[in-house]
Every structure is written in C-alpha cells, then in structure tokens.
Scaffold this active site. Sequence first.
Site, PDB file in Angstrom:
ATOM      1  N   GLY A 243      23.333  36.394 -17.941  1.00 52.14           N
ATOM      2  CA  GLY A 243      24.404  37.166 -17.755  1.00 52.14           C
ATOM      3  C   GLY A 243      25.516  36.849 -19.051  1.00 52.14           C
ATOM      4  N   SER A 244      26.821  37.016 -18.346  1.00 53.19           N
ATOM      5  CA  SER A 244      27.795  36.896 -19.485  1.00 53.19           C
ATOM      6  C   SER A 244      28.384  35.564 -19.604  1.00 53.19           C
ATOM      7  CB  SER A 244      29.189  37.417 -19.041  1.00 53.19           C
ATOM      8  OG  SER A 244      29.605  36.716 -17.743  1.00 53.19           O
ATOM      9  N   GLY A 248      27.936  31.861 -17.419  1.00 52.89           N
ATOM     10  CA  GLY A 248      27.520  30.740 -18.007  1.00 52.89           C
ATOM     11  C   GLY A 248      28.290  29.487 -17.709  1.00 52.89           C
ATOM     12  N   GLU A 265      20.925  32.222 -20.634  1.00 48.46           N
ATOM     13  CA  GLU A 265      20.919  33.348 -21.410  1.00 48.46           C
ATOM     14  C   GLU A 265      22.177  34.102 -21.428  1.00 48.46           C
ATOM     15  OE1 GLU A 265      18.677  33.468 -23.687  1.00 48.46           O
ATOM     16  OE2 GLU A 265      16.852  32.596 -23.210  1.00 48.46           O
ATOM     17  N   CYS A 299      21.761  42.403 -24.323  1.00 47.69           N
ATOM     18  CA  CYS A 299      22.527  41.284 -24.813  1.00 47.69           C
ATOM     19  C   CYS A 299      22.255  41.101 -26.527  1.00 47.69           C
ATOM     20  CB  CYS A 299      21.856  40.066 -24.205  1.00 47.69           C
ATOM     21  SG  CYS A 299      20.230  39.641 -24.183  1.00 47.69           S
TER      22      CYS A 299
END
Length: 512
Positions: A243-244, A248, A265, A299
């Site tokens: 995710g963003s 995180g 990630e 991403c």
Amino acid sequence: MVTAAVSSTDGIRARAETALTRCGVELAVFKGDAITARTPITGAGLFGLRTDTPADVERAVEAARTAFRDWRTTPAPVRGALVKRFGELLTEHQRDIADLVTIEAGKIRSEALGEVREMIDICDFAVGLSRQLYGRTMPSERPGHRLMETWHPLGVVGVITAFNFPVAVWAWNTAVALVCGDTVVWKPSELTPLTALACSALLDRAIAETGAPANLNQVVLGAAEIGERLVDSPQVSLISATGSTRMGRAVGPRVAARFGRSVLELGGNNAAVVTPSADLDLTINAAVFAATGTAGQRCTTLRRLIVHNDIADTVVERLVGAYRRLPIGDPFQDTTLVGPLVNETAHTRMRASLDRATAEGGTLCAGGERQLTESAPGAHYVRPAIVRMPAQTAVVREETFAPLLYILTYGDLDEAIRLHNDVPQGLSSGIFTTDQSEAERFLAADGADCGIVNVNIGTSGAEIGGAFGGEKETGGGRESGSDAWRAYMRRATNTVNYSGQVALAQGVNFSH
C-alpha cells in the site's frame, strides 16, 4: 472522448457472475450491504457484499493457527503438490480471473491476463522451491562438532493487498508461504473483493483435492479496521502489506510493537535516466508503457524521466506524440492501451498534483484532461499527462498514483544520479544508455539507491524470479523470487557434539 463504446454495467455484472460461478464462488453466501463491489469501467456498483467482523478475523486466525500445527510437519515437497494443483487450476481459469481483474481494477486485457500469468509462474517457482529450502553447514571451531542451520515454518501469515495488483501480490506471498509450511489469512482491498473470492475458491478446491488440511487459506473482507485486526494479532507471525507509505507508517510500528515480522511494499516514485547515447526508439517505447500502463496505477510506474539537456527537447516531443496516439477506453476492447482510473479519488489527486506542478513552475506538455463518455458518466478516463519541471520541486518528490510523468533535465551523470536519489522512495529505477560505463555507474553502490535497478528497460514489469521490493520509504521488504522465501521461515542454528567431551567455544575453560 474515449476511443470505443464502454461495456454496459449489466453486461459487466453478468460477466462477473459467470466468472465467479466458474471459479466455484457462491455469490449468495457473500451478499450483503456493507460494501459494494464496483467497476471503474462504468463507475457503477455491481453487487452488495457483507464484510467480516473483528470476531470473524479472530476466528479466521485461530483456524489458520490450528491448520498450521499439521501443515508445518507436512513434508515440503508434499506442500509443493498443493501449490502445483493450485497453479493448474489458475491455468484452467485464467480468463475468468482476468475478467474479474479487468472488471474491478480496470486493467486492459493483456495486463489482466499477464497478472494471472504471474500467479501461475510463482506457483511454478514455489513448487521448485519446495525441494530447495536449503540450510547451510558451517565449519565448527571445536573438534567433534557439527555446526549447521535449519529453516522451519514460521506460522500464520497475514497478507494485505492493494487494488492495483489484486491477485498477483497475494499469490507471491501465498504460494511461497504454503511451501514454507505457513498458513495464510488474506485481507484484500475493499475495491477488489470479487477477485479475492474467486482466487480463494480455487485454492480451497486445490486444498480439498490434494487432501491438505482445511483452513490453510482464509479470506476476510472489509475496510481498514479488518486489516488492523490482522496487524495487531499476536497470533499472526508475519504481516505482508502492500500500500501507501502512509499505510506503512501505521502498520510497521504496530507489528514491531508486538515483535512480529513485516514485509512492507510501499510507495514508489520511480525514475529513469536518459543519456545522450540512449537508443531513443527503445527509450520512448519503454517509457510510454512504464508511465501509462495500468493507467499509471502501479507502484513501479515511471513518474520521473531525467533527460540529458542535449536531447531533452527531442525526447519530450516524441513522448508527447506517442501520448496523443494512446487509445483510451474500455479495457475489454483489444485496441485499448489505457483504461480508467480506479475511482474519483484517484482523479482528484491527479488534478491536485497537476495544479501544484504548474504552480511550482512546471509546463503541461500533454494530457491531464478527463475523457467523458455518455455511457459511463461515473467513470474516470483520463489522458496521461506530461509535465516539464524546472527542478525537482515538492510535488515531484511525492508519489501521485496516476498517469502523471514529470520531465527533469541534467548536465552530467553525477547530477542525474543525485536527482534520481533525491526522493524519499526507493523502489524501481532505470537508465537508458548504450555506454557500458554509464550503465555500470548507475548499478554501482553509489548509483541508484532502489531495490530494482534496470538498464535499457522501464521501471515497470518485474519478473517473479527476482526478489521484488525497495528501500527507504518503500519499506525494505522483499517478495516473490530469489531468497525472499526466508522471510516466511524461522532460522535455527544447530550445533551437534559427537565428540563425547565438553568443548566450549572461543577456548573458554570452565573445568572444575
């Protein structure tokens, strides 16, 4: 306008029902009014679905823990047989899963099929891995002793995935985790629940057909609070979250606070350097896909192109021409190359970044406008944008999850590498050059600071054989190939004394 008529919502709904049924999903079991499965192709809702409660998450984790007790002692090659069968079922149903990926994520047909191919490939990789979970034997300093390491299953793995790769990232984690002897609880994006239900049904079928323990695989549906229950559960040994960077920052400390493990990630603000020696035909083709594939919602999407001063005008001119020819529209149409943004929020953020870029001195060279269609007024088809920037300003250093490419210029390679590295993120990177010394400089320890560093290919489109992940605010995790499997296991260092005498390390004498 978009380049072709958009499929009707009723037609898309029927196609989704067919794919779900073929994969073994009884949709009626999941019907409810908590969330709506929708499609960005028209912007309309398809089905109302129920969500899980925090108590449901706890039950799923406990069921996975129970299954783990048997699965961890199952021989690894036998575990591989389950993954092999799952890969066969994915091959049989790849068009069904690809339909659902297109319906929920808006990916064009070839990209959706490619994502399912990635799932099949990681299953093949994991099957081979099931016979290669190697430890090491090390020389002991003590006579009559053997020193070695062994790897053991870790436990329950919680997988939290994003909408843009609704199935491949789960498969990276799940195929590897299963052969390592772990069990999985999956919290998919609330934007892509249908793909999760279909994939889970196929894996459950493989589990039943191979006689593996029930409940090796669990899916929990819901919004952020459901993922938070997984993150905070002390019974979940590893959290793999995609995710963003903002997400995180919340997940990492919470998992660390309970001494759990995490694979994160997160965001990517990926750049490629274009040198004077670059093959421009190759460069333009690679850059256009990297910047506009999945409508810029990867991403690994190319977000910054750092071009030498001598060729910048030519590169921009050629990119603008290529962007104007991009077919935008219904992702089910074979001629379409750019599908819709996932929702209105993505479009709003793109517009805000464009406004900031021009306010910070940028010049809009192409795109940015919404492509309206009467048959899908709720959809957000946007022409990919190119903005030439005078410097790497604040907005350029942020990730905008949309097809927005910034052009920067440089004078020498050291300056290009400084520009490249001067962002918080560190996922994917590239250099276009026919000069080997430039390529090697970019690959060196003081070159690109990303987890993925490419030469003469774009930033997007990783293969499953390599470990996937990045550095800095990208999170530092690694998934998929290479030795990423080690994150899903625990290591034990073993010393065996067969000498018949006590011999202490480092020559310590403790006789009495």
